[in-house]
Design a protein around this motif. Sequence first.
Motif, PDB file in Angstrom:
ATOM      1  N   LEU A  19      -0.868  -7.662  10.084  1.00 23.71           N
ATOM      2  CA  LEU A  19      -0.414  -6.293  10.301  1.00 23.71           C
ATOM      3  C   LEU A  19      -0.483  -5.974  11.795  1.00 23.71           C
ATOM      4  O   LEU A  19      -1.497  -6.210  12.442  1.00 23.71           O
ATOM      5  CB  LEU A  19      -1.325  -5.335   9.503  1.00 23.71           C
ATOM      6  N   GLU A  20       0.623  -5.457  12.326  1.00 25.22           N
ATOM      7  CA  GLU A  20       0.661  -5.080  13.747  1.00 25.22           C
ATOM      8  C   GLU A  20       0.744  -3.560  13.851  1.00 25.22           C
ATOM      9  O   GLU A  20       1.459  -2.914  13.093  1.00 25.22           O
ATOM     10  CB  GLU A  20       1.894  -5.691  14.421  1.00 25.22           C
ATOM     11  N   GLY A  21       0.013  -3.024  14.758  1.00 25.00           N
ATOM     12  CA  GLY A  21       0.088  -1.589  15.034  1.00 25.00           C
ATOM     13  C   GLY A  21      -0.795  -0.744  14.134  1.00 25.00           C
ATOM     14  O   GLY A  21      -0.775   0.478  14.249  1.00 25.00           O
ATOM     15  N   ALA A  22      -1.542  -1.341  13.219  1.00 27.89           N
ATOM     16  CA  ALA A  22      -2.454  -0.578  12.350  1.00 27.89           C
ATOM     17  C   ALA A  22      -3.650  -1.466  12.006  1.00 27.89           C
ATOM     18  O   ALA A  22      -3.579  -2.688  12.120  1.00 27.89           O
ATOM     19  CB  ALA A  22      -1.737  -0.143  11.081  1.00 27.89           C
ATOM     20  N   SER A  23      -4.720  -0.846  11.588  1.00 30.87           N
ATOM     21  CA  SER A  23      -5.951  -1.576  11.262  1.00 30.87           C
ATOM     22  C   SER A  23      -5.994  -1.924   9.774  1.00 30.87           C
ATOM     23  O   SER A  23      -5.564  -1.147   8.919  1.00 30.87           O
ATOM     24  CB  SER A  23      -7.158  -0.716  11.627  1.00 30.87           C
ATOM     25  N   LEU A  24      -6.561  -3.106   9.457  1.00 31.26           N
ATOM     26  CA  LEU A  24      -6.701  -3.526   8.071  1.00 31.26           C
ATOM     27  C   LEU A  24      -7.998  -3.015   7.425  1.00 31.26           C
ATOM     28  O   LEU A  24      -8.184  -3.180   6.208  1.00 31.26           O
ATOM     29  CB  LEU A  24      -6.687  -5.058   7.979  1.00 31.26           C
ATOM     30  N   THR A  25      -8.871  -2.392   8.211  1.00 24.67           N
ATOM     31  CA  THR A  25     -10.177  -2.008   7.673  1.00 24.67           C
ATOM     32  C   THR A  25     -10.075  -1.001   6.526  1.00 24.67           C
ATOM     33  O   THR A  25     -10.861  -1.039   5.596  1.00 24.67           O
ATOM     34  CB  THR A  25     -11.100  -1.445   8.770  1.00 24.67           C
ATOM     35  N   GLN A  26      -9.137  -0.109   6.586  1.00 29.40           N
ATOM     36  CA  GLN A  26      -8.970   0.893   5.527  1.00 29.40           C
ATOM     37  C   GLN A  26      -7.738   0.613   4.661  1.00 29.40           C
ATOM     38  O   GLN A  26      -7.354   1.447   3.850  1.00 29.40           O
ATOM     39  CB  GLN A  26      -8.845   2.297   6.151  1.00 29.40           C
ATOM     40  N   ALA A  27      -7.139  -0.553   4.808  1.00 26.43           N
ATOM     41  CA  ALA A  27      -5.905  -0.878   4.075  1.00 26.43           C
ATOM     42  C   ALA A  27      -6.221  -1.182   2.609  1.00 26.43           C
ATOM     43  O   ALA A  27      -7.277  -1.705   2.276  1.00 26.43           O
ATOM     44  CB  ALA A  27      -5.215  -2.068   4.716  1.00 26.43           C
ATOM     45  N   THR A  28      -5.270  -0.827   1.744  1.00 30.18           N
ATOM     46  CA  THR A  28      -5.391  -1.142   0.315  1.00 30.18           C
ATOM     47  C   THR A  28      -4.149  -1.913  -0.120  1.00 30.18           C
ATOM     48  O   THR A  28      -3.080  -1.810   0.496  1.00 30.18           O
ATOM     49  CB  THR A  28      -5.516   0.131  -0.544  1.00 30.18           C
ATOM     50  N   SER A  29      -4.316  -2.664  -1.207  1.00 30.38           N
ATOM     51  CA  SER A  29      -3.181  -3.425  -1.728  1.00 30.38           C
ATOM     52  C   SER A  29      -3.120  -3.264  -3.237  1.00 30.38           C
ATOM     53  O   SER A  29      -4.117  -2.943  -3.889  1.00 30.38           O
ATOM     54  CB  SER A  29      -3.334  -4.904  -1.371  1.00 30.38           C
ATOM     55  N   GLU A  74       2.379  -4.118  -2.728  1.00 30.81           N
ATOM     56  CA  GLU A  74       2.430  -2.908  -1.926  1.00 30.81           C
ATOM     57  C   GLU A  74       1.152  -2.837  -1.095  1.00 30.81           C
ATOM     58  O   GLU A  74       0.063  -3.100  -1.594  1.00 30.81           O
ATOM     59  CB  GLU A  74       2.521  -1.660  -2.811  1.00 30.81           C
ATOM     60  N   VAL A  75       1.294  -2.489   0.176  1.00 32.42           N
ATOM     61  CA  VAL A  75       0.144  -2.347   1.067  1.00 32.42           C
ATOM     62  C   VAL A  75       0.241  -0.962   1.719  1.00 32.42           C
ATOM     63  O   VAL A  75       1.316  -0.564   2.185  1.00 32.42           O
ATOM     64  CB  VAL A  75       0.131  -3.442   2.164  1.00 32.42           C
ATOM     65  N   ILE A  76      -0.897  -0.264   1.744  1.00 32.04           N
ATOM     66  CA  ILE A  76      -0.953   1.031   2.415  1.00 32.04           C
ATOM     67  C   ILE A  76      -2.021   0.918   3.497  1.00 32.04           C
ATOM     68  O   ILE A  76      -3.185   0.640   3.212  1.00 32.04           O
ATOM     69  CB  ILE A  76      -1.290   2.170   1.436  1.00 32.04           C
ATOM     70  N   ALA A  77      -1.584   1.095   4.754  1.00 31.34           N
ATOM     71  CA  ALA A  77      -2.498   1.002   5.890  1.00 31.34           C
ATOM     72  C   ALA A  77      -2.262   2.205   6.785  1.00 31.34           C
ATOM     73  O   ALA A  77      -1.132   2.444   7.236  1.00 31.34           O
ATOM     74  CB  ALA A  77      -2.258  -0.291   6.657  1.00 31.34           C
ATOM     75  N   GLU A  78      -3.317   2.954   7.048  1.00 32.59           N
ATOM     76  CA  GLU A  78      -3.256   4.150   7.898  1.00 32.59           C
ATOM     77  C   GLU A  78      -2.092   5.053   7.504  1.00 32.59           C
ATOM     78  O   GLU A  78      -1.222   5.371   8.322  1.00 32.59           O
ATOM     79  CB  GLU A  78      -3.188   3.760   9.383  1.00 32.59           C
ATOM     80  N   ASP A  79      -2.044   5.414   6.219  1.00 31.99           N
ATOM     81  CA  ASP A  79      -1.036   6.317   5.654  1.00 31.99           C
ATOM     82  C   ASP A  79       0.394   5.799   5.766  1.00 31.99           C
ATOM     83  O   ASP A  79       1.353   6.583   5.714  1.00 31.99           O
ATOM     84  CB  ASP A  79      -1.115   7.717   6.305  1.00 31.99           C
ATOM     85  N   THR A  80       0.564   4.497   5.944  1.00 31.67           N
ATOM     86  CA  THR A  80       1.907   3.918   6.005  1.00 31.67           C
ATOM     87  C   THR A  80       2.071   2.954   4.827  1.00 31.67           C
ATOM     88  O   THR A  80       1.211   2.115   4.560  1.00 31.67           O
ATOM     89  CB  THR A  80       2.124   3.157   7.328  1.00 31.67           C
ATOM     90  N   TYR A  81       3.190   3.093   4.133  1.00 39.40           N
ATOM     91  CA  TYR A  81       3.481   2.275   2.956  1.00 39.40           C
ATOM     92  C   TYR A  81       4.339   1.084   3.378  1.00 39.40           C
ATOM     93  O   TYR A  81       5.329   1.232   4.093  1.00 39.40           O
ATOM     94  CB  TYR A  81       4.237   3.142   1.927  1.00 39.40           C
ATOM     95  N   PHE A  82       3.917  -0.133   2.931  1.00 41.07           N
ATOM     96  CA  PHE A  82       4.675  -1.361   3.211  1.00 41.07           C
ATOM     97  C   PHE A  82       4.968  -2.051   1.876  1.00 41.07           C
ATOM     98  O   PHE A  82       4.160  -2.030   0.947  1.00 41.07           O
ATOM     99  CB  PHE A  82       3.865  -2.337   4.078  1.00 41.07           C
ATOM    100  N   LEU A  83       6.116  -2.694   1.798  1.00 41.42           N
ATOM    101  CA  LEU A  83       6.474  -3.537   0.656  1.00 41.42           C
ATOM    102  C   LEU A  83       6.784  -4.925   1.225  1.00 41.42           C
ATOM    103  O   LEU A  83       7.947  -5.300   1.384  1.00 41.42           O
ATOM    104  CB  LEU A  83       7.692  -2.942  -0.075  1.00 41.42           C
ATOM    105  N   PRO A  84       5.737  -5.698   1.575  1.00 44.66           N
ATOM    106  CA  PRO A  84       5.949  -6.946   2.302  1.00 44.66           C
ATOM    107  C   PRO A  84       6.390  -8.137   1.449  1.00 44.66           C
ATOM    108  O   PRO A  84       6.849  -9.145   1.980  1.00 44.66           O
ATOM    109  CB  PRO A  84       4.580  -7.222   2.909  1.00 44.66           C
TER     110      PRO A  84
END
Length: 189
Positions: A19-29, A74-84
């Motif tokens: 992940l670029e531009g956001a931290s994985l510490t609070q990320a959920t999947s 689905e990954v949510i990191a720093e209030d941003t939703y990703f569908l990687p």
Amino acid sequence: MSYKLYTDKQEIFECNIFLEGASLTQATSRIIVETQDLKLLFEGTIDKDGNCKVPIKKLRGLVGEDAKGTMKLEVIAEDTYFLPWESDFEVDTAKKIKVEVKGQNKKKEDEWMTGKPSKPKMMVTEVKHPFDPVEKVVNILHKQGVGVSTIYESKKTMIPMLKKYSTKAGYKRGAKNFIKEVIQKLSKK
């Protein structure tokens, strides 16, 4: 190639997330498993190095064997939703059994094909004569020359001996009846 999910075995979906531009510490999947009739959601974890793990429970009772559909990460990191990641999936059974019939008795096959139940057969191999303990004792005493008068004369030894024999022989009507019958039959000889 489709991802395999199982009706009878838990699967753990694993991947690495960069992940670029956001931290994985609070990320959920989470994994979304979607068929034509159903959507299932399985929550996962992401560690600080980006290792993502999502346990997918056994699907027995939820999705039938040979079911197909799509699954999405689905990954949510720093209030941003990703569908990687997205892939087709199919459901299978991990434990299977296969039977190979090696031979068949022709007679049994005919009975099965005609629908007639086979009749149990019984063969007599030995005929045992019923054991009569009274008759046996009477015959032995008679051969030895013991009569009713001898039993009365030696009743202190004869009566306990007859009681013991009736018990050991399994005479069901009791020791008194056994002794009475022995005396009655012995008197007629």
